[in-house]
Design an enzyme around this catalytic site. Structure first.
Site, short mmCIF file in Angstrom:
data_model
loop_
_atom_site.label_atom_id
_atom_site.label_comp_id
_atom_site.label_asym_id
_atom_site.label_seq_id
_atom_site.Cartn_x
_atom_site.Cartn_y
_atom_site.Cartn_z
N ARG A 55 0.85 -1.19 0.00
CA ARG A 55 0.00 0.00 0.00
C ARG A 55 0.88 1.23 0.00
O ARG A 55 2.09 1.13 0.09
CB ARG A 55 -0.98 -0.01 1.20
CG ARG A 55 -0.44 -0.70 2.39
CD ARG A 55 -0.11 0.05 3.63
NE ARG A 55 -0.15 1.44 3.58
CZ ARG A 55 0.93 2.21 3.67
NH1 ARG A 55 2.15 1.70 3.81
NH2 ARG A 55 0.82 3.52 3.64
N GLY A 56 0.22 2.39 -0.12
CA GLY A 56 0.97 3.63 -0.29
C GLY A 56 1.06 3.91 -1.79
O GLY A 56 1.35 3.00 -2.58
N ALA A 57 0.81 5.17 -2.16
CA ALA A 57 0.63 5.50 -3.58
C ALA A 57 1.79 5.06 -4.48
O ALA A 57 1.58 4.33 -5.46
CB ALA A 57 0.35 6.99 -3.71
N ARG A 98 -7.50 0.00 -6.84
CA ARG A 98 -7.74 1.08 -5.87
C ARG A 98 -7.90 2.38 -6.66
O ARG A 98 -7.04 2.72 -7.49
CB ARG A 98 -6.59 1.19 -4.86
CG ARG A 98 -6.45 -0.05 -3.98
CD ARG A 98 -5.55 0.22 -2.79
NE ARG A 98 -6.22 1.01 -1.77
CZ ARG A 98 -5.58 1.52 -0.70
NH1 ARG A 98 -4.28 1.34 -0.54
NH2 ARG A 98 -6.24 2.21 0.19
N GLN A 204 -2.17 2.34 9.97
CA GLN A 204 -0.88 2.42 9.25
C GLN A 204 0.17 3.18 10.05
O GLN A 204 1.36 2.91 9.94
CB GLN A 204 -1.08 3.11 7.88
CG GLN A 204 -1.81 2.28 6.86
CD GLN A 204 -3.31 2.50 6.87
OE1 GLN A 204 -3.89 2.83 7.90
NE2 GLN A 204 -3.95 2.30 5.73
N ASP A 245 -2.08 10.77 -1.98
CA ASP A 245 -2.44 9.77 -2.99
C ASP A 245 -2.73 10.43 -4.34
O ASP A 245 -2.60 9.81 -5.39
CB ASP A 245 -3.65 8.96 -2.54
CG ASP A 245 -3.20 8.01 -1.44
OD1 ASP A 245 -3.10 8.46 -0.28
OD2 ASP A 245 -2.90 6.84 -1.76
N ASN A 255 -5.46 12.43 0.71
CA ASN A 255 -4.57 11.56 1.49
C ASN A 255 -5.42 10.79 2.49
O ASN A 255 -6.64 11.00 2.59
CB ASN A 255 -3.47 12.37 2.18
CG ASN A 255 -2.37 11.48 2.75
OD1 ASN A 255 -1.89 10.57 2.07
ND2 ASN A 255 -1.98 11.71 3.99
N LYS A 256 -4.76 9.93 3.25
CA LYS A 256 -5.44 9.05 4.20
C LYS A 256 -6.46 9.80 5.04
O LYS A 256 -6.21 10.90 5.51
CB LYS A 256 -4.38 8.40 5.08
CG LYS A 256 -4.88 7.45 6.14
CD LYS A 256 -5.84 6.39 5.64
CE LYS A 256 -5.23 5.55 4.54
NZ LYS A 256 -6.26 4.68 3.89
O1 MRU Z 1 -4.62 3.18 2.25
P1 MRU Z 1 -3.14 3.38 2.19
O2 MRU Z 1 -2.43 2.80 3.36
O3 MRU Z 1 -2.56 2.95 0.87
O4 MRU Z 1 -2.96 4.96 2.27
C1 MRU Z 1 -1.66 5.50 2.10
C2 MRU Z 1 -1.62 6.97 2.26
O5 MRU Z 1 -2.61 7.62 2.44
C3 MRU Z 1 -0.26 7.60 2.08
O6 MRU Z 1 -0.17 8.75 2.86
C4 MRU Z 1 -0.08 7.99 0.61
O7 MRU Z 1 -0.35 6.91 -0.22
C5 MRU Z 1 1.28 8.49 0.34
S1 MRU Z 1 2.50 7.21 0.40
C6 MRU Z 1 3.98 7.92 -0.01
#
Ligand code: MRU
Length: 354
Positions: A55-57, A98, A204, A245, A255-256
């Protein structure tokens, strides 16, 4: 900032390729278990992205193109046209895993476009091109993270930093985005202290940010999300840094979930709010944040905890995975090409063709 006690921290091998074997760290198991899983099919890669094993963009973009690599290597296509058609199908399938992080579709499109630009009818050469482009993306991300860290280091010195979710090594192939300045500071012997918001519902921050910072020897304190106001009101937090994201052309940030609340608090208490991103996170085709698709996840993420029900059976639930922070709350973007201050529409547009 000058080096006084350099401590190199090896990046986390969030996704790795060994011969033809693609492995990822299963992030759903952290912090109690550090296990690598082998991904052998496109379906497995999609499942891994969807279920947040990876996970993470930036990381899901890289993972997806390795999914494309699997599609290419396992294809029995006999012609260029047939292979490209299969790659397009695989690419659309992976992109649908996603919806919010634009890095996912960006990475898939980049690899597909570059492979289809190859002037050859040799299927084997095209298959190799997919691998080459996937590895290039992995390597570039590593370098981008470092550059973000170097551009961000001066913004975090002299106090604690608060972050939300995980935008670190586990979310990229390098030092991360939001956590990159902390890693670079640590490497240079500059003391850093990080408050990691726990990030309900999937934790996370509590599970992953704390794990990777502690692994690197960086001082980290976990707080529940509802403690951010107290922490930010005390005056010892020098900056908030988060990842993103997707960033709309006007600077609105997806973002999250919970990021918006932290941004509002940061403004209230006069703490700068920085968003650390690679340029691939900017979506110039989306003009404002309201147009960014927000993923909604399963009710079970909220109705149970550690496999135990925490709400009455059948409870109505709203579970958006991301929120939109208006550009007005953002002090600056930290990118691989430098720090961008308002007005963002103009500042970000300068990178449109970078
Ligand atoms: O749902 P996730 O855990 O994939 O969400 C991740 C985030 O919101 C991060 O802050 C974002 O992807 C940036 S990662 C460099």
């Amino acid at each position: 900032m000058e080096a006084s006690n350099p401590t190199p921290v090896p990046p986390i091998p969030t996704i790795a390729l060994d011969d033809d074997e693609i492995t990822i760290i299963d992030q759903t198991l952290l912090p109690t278990e550090e296990r690598r899983i082998i991904i052998t099919t496109v379906e497995e890669m999609r499942e891994a992205i969807q279920s947040l094993r990876i996970r993470g963009a930036p990381a899901i973009g890289i993972a997806a193109v390795f999914g494309l690599d699997i599609a290419a290597r396992t294809s029995v296509a006999l012609s260029r046209a047939e292979l490209l058609r299969e790659l397009k199908i695989a690419s659309d399938y992976l992109a649908a895993s996603r919806p919010t992080a634009v890095n996912l579709s960006w990475a898939l499109r980049r690899v597909y476009d570059r492979v289809s630009a190859e002037q050859t009818d040799d299927v084997a050469v095209l298959v190799q091109a997919v691998r080459r482009e996937a590895l290039a993306l992995l390597q570039e991300d590593l370098e981008i993270c470092r550059r973000i860290g170097e551009h961000g280091i001066d913004l975090i010195s002299g106090g604690s930093v608060l972050t939300h979710c995980n935008a670190g090594g586990l979310a990229t192939s390098g030092y991360g985005t939001a956590l990159a300045p902390m890693y670079v500071a640590h490497e240079r012997g500059v003391p850093v202290h990080v408050y990691a918001g726990e990030t309900r519902p999937l934790l996370q921050g509590a599970r992953l940010t704390s794990w990777e910072l502690a692994r690197a020897g960086i001082d980290v304190t976990v707080i529940a999300d509802n403690m951010a106001a107290t922490v930010l009101s005390r005056g010892d937090v020098k900056a908030v840094i988060v990842g993103a994201d997707r960033v709309a052309a006007n600077g609105d940030v997806a973002n999250k979930i919970g990021t918006l609340g932290v941004a509002i608090l940061a403004k209230t208490f006069g703490v700068p709010f920085y968003v650390a991103i690679p340029l691939s996170t900017i979506d110039f085709d989306t003009s404002i944040g309201a147009d960014i698709p927000i993923e909604e996840r399963l009710d079970s993420e909220l109705t149970s905890f550690n496999n135990r029900p925490i709400t009455p059976v059948g409870m109505d639930v709203y579970n958006p995975a991301f929120d939109i922070t208006p550009a007005a709350y953002v002090t600056a973007f930290i990118t691989e090409h430098g720090v961008v201050y308002p007005p963002f529409a103009k500042g970000l547009a300068a990178f449109r063709d970078a």
